[in-house]
Design a protein around this motif. Sequence first.
Motif, mmCIF file in Angstrom:
data_model
loop_
_atom_site.group_PDB
_atom_site.id
_atom_site.type_symbol
_atom_site.label_atom_id
_atom_site.label_comp_id
_atom_site.label_asym_id
_atom_site.label_seq_id
_atom_site.Cartn_x
_atom_site.Cartn_y
_atom_site.Cartn_z
ATOM 1 N N UNK A 1 0.945 -1.152 0.059
ATOM 2 C CA UNK A 1 0.013 -0.034 -0.029
ATOM 3 C C UNK A 1 0.908 1.262 0.035
ATOM 4 N N UNK A 2 0.067 2.537 0.384
ATOM 5 C CA UNK A 2 0.961 3.766 0.238
ATOM 6 C C UNK A 2 2.102 3.614 1.074
ATOM 7 N N UNK A 3 2.073 3.097 2.080
ATOM 8 C CA UNK A 3 3.271 3.089 3.136
ATOM 9 C C UNK A 3 4.619 2.728 2.387
ATOM 10 N N UNK A 4 4.458 1.626 1.509
ATOM 11 C CA UNK A 4 5.766 1.340 0.638
ATOM 12 C C UNK A 4 6.162 2.513 0.142
ATOM 13 N N UNK A 5 5.464 3.354 -0.659
ATOM 14 C CA UNK A 5 5.740 4.477 -1.379
ATOM 15 C C UNK A 5 6.473 5.397 -0.511
ATOM 16 N N UNK A 6 5.862 5.410 0.677
ATOM 17 C CA UNK A 6 6.640 6.573 1.755
ATOM 18 C C UNK A 6 8.118 5.930 2.295
ATOM 19 N N UNK A 7 8.090 4.632 2.099
ATOM 20 C CA UNK A 7 9.593 4.102 2.402
ATOM 21 C C UNK A 7 10.470 4.231 1.161
ATOM 22 N N UNK A 8 10.020 4.217 0.191
ATOM 23 C CA UNK A 8 10.565 4.325 -1.114
ATOM 24 C C UNK A 8 11.289 5.734 -1.271
ATOM 25 N N UNK A 9 10.139 6.839 -0.619
ATOM 26 C CA UNK A 9 10.837 8.136 -0.617
ATOM 27 C C UNK A 9 11.893 8.612 0.358
ATOM 28 N N UNK A 10 12.028 7.753 1.122
ATOM 29 C CA UNK A 10 13.309 7.735 2.087
ATOM 30 C C UNK A 10 14.503 7.516 1.684
ATOM 31 N N UNK A 11 14.566 6.582 0.394
ATOM 32 C CA UNK A 11 15.597 6.290 -0.095
ATOM 33 C C UNK A 11 16.215 7.219 -0.981
#
Length: 150
Positions: free
Chosen positions: A24-34
Amino acid sequence: MERNPIRMQLAIMRQSLFDQGHVDEQFVQLEELQDDANPNFVEEVVTLYYRDSARIILNIEQALERKPFDFGKLDAYMHQFKGSSSSIGAKKVKAESTLFRECCKSGNGEGCMRSFQQLKKEYATLRKKFGAYFQLARQAGPVETASRPK
């Protein structure tokens, strides 16, 4: 449009994780930290998740072997597991964790057993999909980003 075939395949694979409801959207938020300073951040977080969550799953399995069920303990373990799963955006795993916790709250041991079996299937499926995704991401290499002139 992306011209690198591996990057295109990676984008399709990533989209399928969302389309199939695995993340879900939380995965996108994790990607944004990369970023460039930590180009493998998401893979590292997911690897830690699977390493740490294996212990929780073992605790749940052991608790489910003891009769009568200690629903409070089972719920506490699943609460921890659900939080970890939420942090990486594991949508189906999180949903099954919620169902398991509802069974704990209602004292439904059979429901807990069924839910836990389904949870382990979703967990294993996501692990396999993430494995393939990160393997392809390593093949694709770092994303070329435009940098601002100094």
